[in-house]
Write a protein that holds these residues in place. Structure first.
Motif, PDB file in Angstrom:
ATOM      1  N   UNK A  29     -37.203 -45.794 -26.552  1.00  0.00           N
ATOM      2  CA  UNK A  29     -37.757 -44.542 -26.030  1.00  0.00           C
ATOM      3  C   UNK A  29     -37.682 -43.451 -27.095  1.00  0.00           C
ATOM      4  N   UNK A  30     -38.707 -42.601 -27.126  1.00  0.00           N
ATOM      5  CA  UNK A  30     -38.778 -41.549 -28.135  1.00  0.00           C
ATOM      6  C   UNK A  30     -38.193 -40.226 -27.618  1.00  0.00           C
ATOM      7  N   UNK A  31     -37.488 -39.533 -28.509  1.00  0.00           N
ATOM      8  CA  UNK A  31     -36.901 -38.230 -28.217  1.00  0.00           C
ATOM      9  C   UNK A  31     -37.420 -37.260 -29.272  1.00  0.00           C
ATOM     10  N   UNK A  32     -38.165 -36.245 -28.864  1.00  0.00           N
ATOM     11  CA  UNK A  32     -38.779 -35.314 -29.800  1.00  0.00           C
ATOM     12  C   UNK A  32     -37.804 -34.180 -30.131  1.00  0.00           C
ATOM     13  N   UNK A  33     -37.188 -34.280 -31.297  1.00  0.00           N
ATOM     14  CA  UNK A  33     -36.204 -33.275 -31.704  1.00  0.00           C
ATOM     15  C   UNK A  33     -36.875 -31.928 -31.947  1.00  0.00           C
ATOM     16  N   UNK A  34     -38.071 -31.954 -32.541  1.00  0.00           N
ATOM     17  CA  UNK A  34     -38.763 -30.685 -32.845  1.00  0.00           C
ATOM     18  C   UNK A  34     -39.004 -29.871 -31.589  1.00  0.00           C
ATOM     19  N   UNK A  35     -39.250 -30.554 -30.488  1.00  0.00           N
ATOM     20  CA  UNK A  35     -39.466 -29.871 -29.207  1.00  0.00           C
ATOM     21  C   UNK A  35     -38.170 -29.618 -28.452  1.00  0.00           C
ATOM     22  N   UNK A  36     -37.045 -30.040 -29.034  1.00  0.00           N
ATOM     23  CA  UNK A  36     -35.749 -29.815 -28.395  1.00  0.00           C
ATOM     24  C   UNK A  36     -35.422 -30.774 -27.278  1.00  0.00           C
ATOM     25  N   UNK A 115     -34.265 -24.705 -44.022  1.00  0.00           N
ATOM     26  CA  UNK A 115     -35.564 -24.152 -44.368  1.00  0.00           C
ATOM     27  C   UNK A 115     -36.635 -24.376 -43.300  1.00  0.00           C
ATOM     28  N   UNK A 116     -36.525 -25.438 -42.522  1.00  0.00           N
ATOM     29  CA  UNK A 116     -37.582 -25.780 -41.560  1.00  0.00           C
ATOM     30  C   UNK A 116     -37.699 -24.709 -40.482  1.00  0.00           C
ATOM     31  N   UNK A 117     -38.874 -24.125 -40.300  1.00  0.00           N
ATOM     32  CA  UNK A 117     -39.031 -23.044 -39.314  1.00  0.00           C
ATOM     33  C   UNK A 117     -38.631 -23.452 -37.898  1.00  0.00           C
ATOM     34  N   UNK A 118     -38.919 -24.697 -37.512  1.00  0.00           N
ATOM     35  CA  UNK A 118     -38.630 -25.097 -36.129  1.00  0.00           C
ATOM     36  C   UNK A 118     -37.134 -25.306 -35.882  1.00  0.00           C
ATOM     37  N   UNK A 119     -36.322 -25.232 -36.956  1.00  0.00           N
ATOM     38  CA  UNK A 119     -34.875 -25.375 -36.791  1.00  0.00           C
ATOM     39  C   UNK A 119     -34.138 -24.041 -36.927  1.00  0.00           C
ATOM     40  N   UNK A 120     -34.865 -22.956 -36.880  1.00  0.00           N
ATOM     41  CA  UNK A 120     -34.224 -21.639 -36.907  1.00  0.00           C
ATOM     42  C   UNK A 120     -33.245 -21.539 -35.742  1.00  0.00           C
ATOM     43  N   UNK A 121     -32.009 -21.198 -36.061  1.00  0.00           N
ATOM     44  CA  UNK A 121     -30.972 -21.136 -35.036  1.00  0.00           C
ATOM     45  C   UNK A 121     -30.337 -22.482 -34.739  1.00  0.00           C
ATOM     46  N   UNK A 133     -29.856 -20.388 -40.010  1.00  0.00           N
ATOM     47  CA  UNK A 133     -30.132 -21.032 -41.281  1.00  0.00           C
ATOM     48  C   UNK A 133     -29.567 -20.209 -42.436  1.00  0.00           C
ATOM     49  N   UNK A 134     -29.251 -20.905 -43.511  1.00  0.00           N
ATOM     50  CA  UNK A 134     -28.669 -20.253 -44.683  1.00  0.00           C
ATOM     51  C   UNK A 134     -29.538 -20.535 -45.910  1.00  0.00           C
TER      52      UNK A 134
END
Length: 210
Positions: A29-36, A115-121, A133-134
């Motif tokens: 089964x797939x889990x979409x990390x980018x979508x949380x 750096x990835x925008x979708x991982x801000x915070x 992010x640092x």
């Protein structure tokens, strides 16, 4: 067994390549990390850490670290051997596996996660508290990557594969690391002939497409 996976993520890919080398198929089964989705209540009920990959065993228990999952699969399916046939070979493979992981994979991740925008915070994976992010951390990791790549090319001038004369989990981690580095626009330099020889061979294996 069932393996919760994300096709694009590097750590699940390590397990998929390992399984492919073993000829083992699992429901994935797939889990979409980018979508949380890894932080959703449904997934947290499966794995409270909110990480992938996660292997759910037939009794409902879980394993959720890539190398731990691979060790379990190796125990169930010892051939082809990917983690060592005797204590010394096991130790050598583990030494290189960890070196590639710490010096390479985690360093690339330090760039990507900061750096990835979708991982801000969400600069730290899993169930860590919200973490900004640092840019300084990303920059520091970028300065380390050329050193890692130079070390890799020296090693592959000494050995056909990362940990010896045959493919092992250390090569799987290295392949994933080299491909992951492309996400942050870092590539093997043209002059690194040893790495390029190795990469052409390993990436041509059917398991690399898993």
């Amino acid at each position: 067994m069932k393996l919760y996976d994300m096709t694009l993520a590097p750590n699940p890919r390590r397990v998929r390549i390992f399984l492919a080398e073993k000829g083992v198929s699992l429901d994935m089964p797939q889990v979409d990390i980018a979508k949380g989705e890894n932080h959703s209540p449904d997934y947290r009920a499966i794995n409270p850490r909110g990480v992938v990959p996660t292997l759910v065993l037939d009794d409902g228990s879980i394993l959720d670290e890539s190398v731990a999952i691979c060790r379990y699969i190796e125990g169930l399916h010892p051939e082809p051997n990917l983690m060592g046939r005797d204590p010394l070979e096991m130790a050598r493979i583990e030494s290189w596996q960890r070196r590639i992981e710490f010096d390479g994979l985690f360093t690339v991740a330090g760039v990507f996660r900061n750096e990835a925008p979708h991982l801000a915070g969400r600069a730290v994976q899993g169930d860590a508290p919200s973490t900004p992010q640092s840019p300084e951390m990303a920059a520091r990791c970028r300065t380390l990557l050329p050193h890692f790549l130079a070390m890799l090319d020296r090693r592959l001038g000494e050995s056909a594969y990362i940990a010896g004369d045959r493919i092992t989990i250390a090569d799987i981690t290295t392949l994933v690391t080299v491909d992951f580095a492309k996400w942050v626009k870092v590539r093997v330099p043209e002059e690194h002939a040893n790495t390029r020889r190795w990469y052409a061979e390993v990436s041509a294996r059917p398991s690399a497409k898993a």
